[in-house]
Motif scaffolding. Sequence first.
Motif, PDB file in Angstrom:
ATOM      1  N   VAL A 211       0.843  -1.203   0.000  1.00 21.02           N
ATOM      2  CA  VAL A 211       0.000   0.000   0.000  1.00 21.02           C
ATOM      3  C   VAL A 211       0.874   1.249   0.000  1.00 21.02           C
ATOM      4  CG1 VAL A 211      -1.648   1.339   1.371  1.00 21.02           C
ATOM      5  CG2 VAL A 211      -1.951  -1.133   1.106  1.00 21.02           C
ATOM      6  N   ASP A 212       0.711   2.067  -1.032  1.00 21.22           N
ATOM      7  CA  ASP A 212       1.354   3.377  -1.052  1.00 21.22           C
ATOM      8  C   ASP A 212       0.326   4.426  -0.628  1.00 21.22           C
ATOM      9  OD1 ASP A 212      -0.309   3.683  -3.260  1.00 21.22           O
ATOM     10  OD2 ASP A 212       1.313   3.538  -4.727  1.00 21.22           O
ATOM     11  N   ALA A 213       0.680   5.698  -0.724  1.00 14.72           N
ATOM     12  CA  ALA A 213      -0.206   6.761  -0.245  1.00 14.72           C
ATOM     13  C   ALA A 213      -1.529   6.772  -1.001  1.00 14.72           C
ATOM     14  CB  ALA A 213       0.485   8.109  -0.357  1.00 14.72           C
ATOM     15  N   ALA A 214      -1.461   6.569  -2.312  1.00 13.35           N
ATOM     16  CA  ALA A 214      -2.684   6.593  -3.112  1.00 13.35           C
ATOM     17  C   ALA A 214      -3.583   5.411  -2.775  1.00 13.35           C
ATOM     18  CB  ALA A 214      -2.330   6.583  -4.600  1.00 13.35           C
ATOM     19  N   ALA A 215      -2.960   4.229  -2.614  1.00 17.28           N
ATOM     20  CA  ALA A 215      -3.751   3.042  -2.261  1.00 17.28           C
ATOM     21  C   ALA A 215      -4.360   3.185  -0.880  1.00 17.28           C
ATOM     22  CB  ALA A 215      -2.872   1.799  -2.340  1.00 17.28           C
TER      23      ALA A 215
END
Length: 284
Positions: A211-215
Motif C-alpha cells: 500500500v502506497d499513499a494513493a492506495a
Amino acid sequence: MKVLWLAAHPDPRSLNGSLYGEGVRFLEEQGHEVRTSDLYAMGWNPVVSAADFSHGQGGPSQGGGPLPHGQGERLVVGSAAEEAVRRGTLSPDILAEHEKLSWADTLIVQFPLWWYGMPAILKGWFDRVFVRGFAFGIHDAQGRQLRYGEGALAGKRAMVVVSAGAREASLGARGINGELGDLLFPLQHGTLWYAGIDVLPPLLVHGADRVDAAAYEAHADALRRRLKDLPHTRPIPFRHQNGGDYDENLVLRPALSPHTTGLAVHHRAEDEDGTPPPGARQGH
C-alpha cells in the motif's frame, strides 16, 4: 448508532492501525457514539481458564459458597460459564466487554487475515466473551435453542473489516486463496450469526503489503463510504435455524437451493426483491 470497534493488530502504526483510527474518527464526526476494544493495546488475555468463572468466589470463609466447578474436578467450560453468568462471578475483564456489547447496537470487527483466520488474540476474545448464558444458550418456550439468527444478541449488526496481502481477485470465487465469504464463514455465520447478530457484507483491504499513499487513501475512502452506509446496508441473507429451512437434524431441506454448492447453501436463495444474494454460487 452505538458502535463497538473491536481491533486486533499489534502495531498502531500499521495499515490496520491507521484505518482503525480513521474509522473511529469518521464515525464520531458523523455523530455516532463509539467505544473501542483495541486488544493488543489492552493487553487482552486470550486464554480461557477456570479463573474466568470464579471471580469473588472465595469459598465458605468469604461467604462465596461453592465454585461453579470444584477443586480437582474437570472444567466443563460451557456449564461453568453459564453458571458464572448467573452468579455474577465472571472475570472483570470479560464483564467489561459484556457491558460494551450490551451497550452497542453495531459491532465492527477489524483484523489482518493471518493463516486464513483471525489473530489468536481475537479468537481468544470470542472464546472468553461469547460465553454460554450471555451470547448463546437461550431457549424459547418450546425448548428450542435460539441461535442462527435468533438469541441473546439478536437485533445487533456487525461488519468485518479484514486486511490481506493477497490481490483482490485471488480472494474471489475462483481465486487460489479461496472466496472471502468462505474464509470468513466461521466468524460471520458460525459466531456472529449463531449469536443472533445480523452480518453485513465484509470490507476487504486487499494488497495490504503493497500500500502506497494513493492506495491507502482509496482504502480509507472505501471504509468511510461503508461506515456512512452502515445503518442502511442490507445484511448477508443467512438462513434462520428455526425458520423452516432445516429439518429436525438441522440439515437443509433437499428442495432448497438444490443446484447451489458449498457454504452458499446457507444463504437464502432469493431475498425480498427476488435478487440472488451476494456471494451465492451456482453449480452445474
